[in-house]
Enzyme design. Structure first.
Site, PDB file in Angstrom:
ATOM      1  N   SER A  19       0.844  -1.195   0.000  1.00 38.95           N
ATOM      2  CA  SER A  19       0.000   0.000   0.000  1.00 38.95           C
ATOM      3  C   SER A  19       0.878   1.243   0.000  1.00 38.95           C
ATOM      4  O   SER A  19       2.088   1.169   0.230  1.00 38.95           O
ATOM      5  CB  SER A  19      -0.902   0.025   1.243  1.00 38.95           C
ATOM      6  OG  SER A  19      -1.854  -1.011   1.224  1.00 38.95           O
ATOM      7  N   SER A  66      -8.141   0.847  -3.306  1.00 42.01           N
ATOM      8  CA  SER A  66      -8.164   0.740  -1.842  1.00 42.01           C
ATOM      9  C   SER A  66      -6.760   0.753  -1.259  1.00 42.01           C
ATOM     10  O   SER A  66      -6.563   1.131  -0.103  1.00 42.01           O
ATOM     11  CB  SER A  66      -8.888  -0.544  -1.419  1.00 42.01           C
ATOM     12  OG  SER A  66      -8.145  -1.693  -1.811  1.00 42.01           O
ATOM     13  N   THR A  68      -4.298   2.638  -2.249  1.00 41.96           N
ATOM     14  CA  THR A  68      -3.626   3.924  -2.419  1.00 41.96           C
ATOM     15  C   THR A  68      -4.472   5.120  -1.999  1.00 41.96           C
ATOM     16  O   THR A  68      -4.042   6.259  -2.159  1.00 41.96           O
ATOM     17  CB  THR A  68      -3.207   4.106  -3.892  1.00 41.96           C
ATOM     18  OG1 THR A  68      -4.357   3.962  -4.732  1.00 41.96           O
ATOM     19  CG2 THR A  68      -2.171   3.071  -4.293  1.00 41.96           C
ATOM     20  N   SER A  69      -5.650   4.892  -1.444  1.00 38.19           N
ATOM     21  CA  SER A  69      -6.483   5.999  -0.947  1.00 38.19           C
ATOM     22  C   SER A  69      -6.424   6.002   0.575  1.00 38.19           C
ATOM     23  O   SER A  69      -7.432   5.929   1.266  1.00 38.19           O
ATOM     24  CB  SER A  69      -7.929   5.859  -1.447  1.00 38.19           C
ATOM     25  OG  SER A  69      -8.492   4.623  -1.033  1.00 38.19           O
ATOM     26  N   CYS A 104      -4.572  -0.430   8.914  1.00 41.12           N
ATOM     27  CA  CYS A 104      -3.954  -0.885   7.666  1.00 41.12           C
ATOM     28  C   CYS A 104      -2.672  -1.607   8.044  1.00 41.12           C
ATOM     29  O   CYS A 104      -1.712  -0.986   8.517  1.00 41.12           O
ATOM     30  CB  CYS A 104      -3.643   0.272   6.727  1.00 41.12           C
ATOM     31  SG  CYS A 104      -2.720  -0.260   5.254  1.00 41.12           S
ATOM     32  N   LYS A 274     -13.646  -7.296   6.077  1.00 40.05           N
ATOM     33  CA  LYS A 274     -13.190  -7.759   4.775  1.00 40.05           C
ATOM     34  C   LYS A 274     -13.915  -9.061   4.445  1.00 40.05           C
ATOM     35  O   LYS A 274     -14.403  -9.761   5.341  1.00 40.05           O
ATOM     36  CB  LYS A 274     -11.676  -8.011   4.774  1.00 40.05           C
ATOM     37  CG  LYS A 274     -10.833  -6.818   5.167  1.00 40.05           C
ATOM     38  CD  LYS A 274     -11.046  -5.623   4.256  1.00 40.05           C
ATOM     39  CE  LYS A 274     -10.080  -4.493   4.580  1.00 40.05           C
ATOM     40  NZ  LYS A 274     -10.421  -3.253   3.830  1.00 40.05           N
ATOM     41  N   SER A 305     -11.179  -5.595  -0.830  1.00 39.89           N
ATOM     42  CA  SER A 305     -11.028  -4.418   0.010  1.00 39.89           C
ATOM     43  C   SER A 305     -11.708  -3.245  -0.676  1.00 39.89           C
ATOM     44  O   SER A 305     -11.474  -3.000  -1.860  1.00 39.89           O
ATOM     45  CB  SER A 305      -9.552  -4.110   0.239  1.00 39.89           C
ATOM     46  OG  SER A 305      -9.392  -2.957   1.045  1.00 39.89           O
ATOM     47  N   MET A 314      -4.091  -7.529   1.887  1.00 42.39           N
ATOM     48  CA  MET A 314      -4.037  -6.542   2.945  1.00 42.39           C
ATOM     49  C   MET A 314      -3.273  -7.139   4.131  1.00 42.39           C
ATOM     50  O   MET A 314      -3.442  -8.313   4.464  1.00 42.39           O
ATOM     51  CB  MET A 314      -5.444  -6.155   3.398  1.00 42.39           C
ATOM     52  CG  MET A 314      -6.343  -5.666   2.256  1.00 42.39           C
ATOM     53  SD  MET A 314      -7.079  -7.000   1.280  1.00 42.39           S
ATOM     54  CE  MET A 314      -8.432  -7.482   2.345  1.00 42.39           C
ATOM     55  N   GLY A 315      -2.450  -6.321   4.770  1.00 43.93           N
ATOM     56  CA  GLY A 315      -1.670  -6.821   5.902  1.00 43.93           C
ATOM     57  C   GLY A 315      -2.540  -7.297   7.048  1.00 43.93           C
ATOM     58  O   GLY A 315      -2.258  -8.323   7.676  1.00 43.93           O
TER      59      GLY A 315
END
Length: 394
Positions: A19, A66, A68-69, A104, A274, A305, A314-315
């Site tokens: 991300s 998702s 990068t926002s 995140c 999620k 996501s 996603m982590g």
């Protein structure tokens, strides 16, 4: 008509894991945005360029996905035994809101490096060469994250040879530990069951593992919804009907997990939970063109996501995967072959990822002490971000 000039705010654009986001020190924000509320949300929306009906974020720092926002606000910690308070805001792409409901995990890898570089960590705890341990308080969910940040000649080391599928270039490895990762104060399994029957109108009754660890996550079997688990982004994201089904599954899972009180509330809670689907290992070709062999992974996982299939993982969802894999009988554990496990390597659209977790059964309740994975982080740009002066109240 007189237009207010732009205002400048110190900011850093960082990649963390798969991300990237805009990072701020709390006391660098305009006074009106230093506290939760409408002014802060308006500012972050404008920084990212949302809401954008064109889905491009052309007039902001976001990347219209998702991954990068994202925005992060950091400050010296108010919690005993911690260095930095970490607050994460997931900015909606096409709607005017910021979701503060979860963490995140990918950007968690960038928090330690930023904190060290911006004076949020006691300099006496930073070695000249070696590893600096940064103790992070994740303010969204009230949990501790430990980051092991490499240091060379007194500075954060960003370059290296650690490769992370989903990131094009290698960098320095940052190991992160998510301590007691069950989300919030509730049970790891909010329904008390390892597998539930989840009734989803228009879809049917699905077996589902509903878990709160890292981030609330709904796991279903790939074959139960017509997939193999080897799908790439285009297979899902270009199918409007599929995305609508996944959102319906997510909304009804959120209701069953007690995260919302009415189905209508899911629309304003996009970041959590999620939804993911799992399958036993099989050969597939990742989005990079690399072949992932069934013998090199324990299972396949695909996760959505913010309404779209994630390009990697996603982590926080990886924490949920590691936790569920460590508990015999969950759908994730069964897809990996069942039995006792302390780590799994799973296949995602961009390649593979290994995550470990320690789970124990105490008085009939599963508890997870920590989940561990490696990520990397790198500063992409630093300086000031500009937003129109009328973004904030006069």
């Amino acid at each position: 008509m007189v237009h207010a000039p732009q205002i400048k705010i110190p900011a850093t654009y960082l990649r963390g894991g798969t991300s990237k986001g805009v990072f701020f020190k709390l006391d660098d924000l305009p006074a009106a945005a230093q506290h939760p509320g409408e002014a802060r949300d308006r500012l972050l929306l404008r920084v990212i360029g949302s809401p954008d009906p064109y889905g491009k974020h052309t007039d902001g720092m976001g990347g219209a996905t998702s991954s990068t926002s994202k925005t992060v606000i950091l400050s010296k910690s108010t919690q005993p035994g911690h260095d930095v308070d970490y607050l994460f805001g997931q900015v909606s792409i096409d709607k005017p809101f910021v979701d503060w409901s979860g963490n995140c995990g990918n950007l968690s890898a960038a928090v330690g490096p930023f904190a060290i570089s911006h004076g949020l960590v006691d300099p006496t705890r930073i070695p000249q060469d070696g590893i600096a341990t940064v103790r992070i308080w994740q303010a969204n969910i009230g949990k501790t994250i430990i980051a092991q940040v490499p240091i060379t000649q007194g500075e954060v080391q960003e370059t290296g040879d650690f490769e992370l599928d989903g990131v094009t270039f290698p960098a320095a490895e940052v190991e992160i530990e998510f301590m007691d990762p069950a989300d919030g104060e509730g049970s790891i399994f909010p329904t008390g069951q390892l597998v539930d029957d989840l009734e989803v109108p228009g879809v049917g009754t699905l077996q589902a593992t509903l878990i709160n660890s890292g981030i609330p996550t709904i796991f279903v079997n790939a074959d139960a919804i017509g997939y193999t688990g080897a799908e790439l982004q285009g297979d899902i994201n270009e199918d409007t009907a599929a995305l609508e089904r996944f959102e319906t599954i997510r909304a009804h899972g959120a209701l069953k997990m007690g995260l919302i009180n009415d189905i209508s509330e899911a629309a304003s809670r996009q970041h959590t939970p999620k939804v993911a689907f799992v399958a036993p290992p099989r050969d597939y070709v990742a989005s990079s063109g690399k072949t992932v062999a069934a013998g090199d992974i324990d299972l396949l996982v695909r996760a959505l996501s913010m309404g779209k299939l994630h390009h990697a993982m996603m982590g926080t969802a990886a924490v949920a995967i590691g936790t569920a894999a460590a508990i015999p009988g969950t759908l994730v554990n069964l897809a990996a072959g069942g039995g006792d496990r302390t780590a799994v390597r799973f296949g995602h659209p961009s390649g593979t990822l290994r995550v470990g977790a320690e789970a124990t059964l105490i008085d009939g309740q599963w508890q997870v002490t920590k989940a561990i994975m490696s990520r990397s982080a790198r500063v992409l740009m630093e300086g000031t971000v500009r937003v129109p002066g009328d973004t904030l109240p006069a």
